[in-house]
Write a protein that holds these residues in place. Sequence first.
Motif, PDB file in Angstrom:
ATOM      1  N   HIS A 103      69.959  34.944  11.222  1.00 18.50           N
ATOM      2  CA  HIS A 103      69.217  35.774  12.552  1.00 18.50           C
ATOM      3  C   HIS A 103      68.292  36.849  12.207  1.00 18.50           C
ATOM      4  O   HIS A 103      68.833  37.381  11.284  1.00 18.50           O
ATOM      5  N   ASP A 104      67.489  37.037  13.184  1.00 20.57           N
ATOM      6  CA  ASP A 104      66.819  38.560  13.073  1.00 20.57           C
ATOM      7  C   ASP A 104      67.446  39.293  14.417  1.00 20.57           C
ATOM      8  O   ASP A 104      68.535  38.678  15.305  1.00 20.57           O
ATOM      9  N   ALA A 105      67.018  40.350  14.719  1.00 24.53           N
ATOM     10  CA  ALA A 105      67.622  41.390  15.763  1.00 24.53           C
ATOM     11  C   ALA A 105      67.073  40.614  17.135  1.00 24.53           C
ATOM     12  O   ALA A 105      67.848  41.246  18.309  1.00 24.53           O
ATOM     13  N   ASP A 106      66.430  39.845  17.059  1.00 25.61           N
ATOM     14  CA  ASP A 106      66.203  39.222  18.593  1.00 25.61           C
ATOM     15  C   ASP A 106      66.407  37.968  18.648  1.00 25.61           C
ATOM     16  O   ASP A 106      66.190  36.970  19.492  1.00 25.61           O
ATOM     17  N   VAL A 159      68.497  39.153   9.254  1.00 27.43           N
ATOM     18  CA  VAL A 159      67.292  39.339   8.507  1.00 27.43           C
ATOM     19  C   VAL A 159      66.241  39.986   9.258  1.00 27.43           C
ATOM     20  O   VAL A 159      66.224  40.134  10.365  1.00 27.43           O
ATOM     21  N   ASP A 160      65.010  40.666   8.433  1.00 30.41           N
ATOM     22  CA  ASP A 160      63.876  41.072   9.367  1.00 30.41           C
ATOM     23  C   ASP A 160      62.705  40.106   8.845  1.00 30.41           C
ATOM     24  O   ASP A 160      62.808  39.190   8.340  1.00 30.41           O
ATOM     25  N   GLU A 168      61.385  28.052   9.198  1.00 34.04           N
ATOM     26  CA  GLU A 168      61.035  28.829  10.313  1.00 34.04           C
ATOM     27  C   GLU A 168      61.967  29.477  11.160  1.00 34.04           C
ATOM     28  O   GLU A 168      63.433  29.218  10.892  1.00 34.04           O
ATOM     29  N   MET A 169      61.582  30.741  11.750  1.00 28.00           N
ATOM     30  CA  MET A 169      62.620  31.551  12.762  1.00 28.00           C
ATOM     31  C   MET A 169      61.989  31.268  13.919  1.00 28.00           C
ATOM     32  O   MET A 169      61.002  31.822  14.232  1.00 28.00           O
ATOM     33  N   LEU A 170      62.973  30.808  15.032  1.00 28.58           N
ATOM     34  CA  LEU A 170      62.458  30.535  16.318  1.00 28.58           C
ATOM     35  C   LEU A 170      63.868  30.906  17.231  1.00 28.58           C
ATOM     36  O   LEU A 170      64.978  30.862  16.579  1.00 28.58           O
ATOM     37  N   THR A 171      63.451  30.860  18.430  1.00 23.95           N
ATOM     38  CA  THR A 171      64.409  31.278  19.385  1.00 23.95           C
ATOM     39  C   THR A 171      65.268  29.995  19.751  1.00 23.95           C
ATOM     40  O   THR A 171      64.766  28.915  19.369  1.00 23.95           O
TER      41      THR A 171
END
Length: 161
Positions: free
Chosen positions: A28-31, A104-105, A120-123
């Motif tokens: 995951h990222d910070a968001d 991760v960033d 992909e990175m998604l919510t």
Amino acid sequence: MSAHPKMTRAEWLASRPRIVAAASSLVHDADYRILMLHASWKDEWQLPGGTHDEGEDLWRTAVRETFEETGLSMPAQPRLLTLDWTMNPEGVAEVWGLFQGPLVDDGVLVKLSDEHDRWEMLTIQEWAPLLPPFQARVLTTAVDMLCNGGCTYLREGERVG
């Protein structure tokens, strides 16, 4: 006198139910956007992870599979987010551990294995309609644990209790 004939340990183990164990990581990222991988052999999004190898515990499975499928290293300490117990269509029990993966960033370099063709990175809100309902429920619970702390036991993707 015992009602059950004496069994050797090997006989007793052979008589026990079979359980398939798997583990995944929530990269995951910070968001709190979640990294998922698209399978190269079918049209399906998956978390980094897979089934355990002989003698391997679920944490080691998550560490190995995450590195093999993404080139990313897991955090030093395990943090279990969810544990799900299911019965597959063939009647074999499955247990799936979902661990917190690396933070991760935007500049993350993902090195895909041959098993996947893109990532992909998604919510969770963006992922939910792209996933089977069972997987979306488990992922939603895991993200809740990631954001708010704790660990939850699931049965067939549903919280128990």
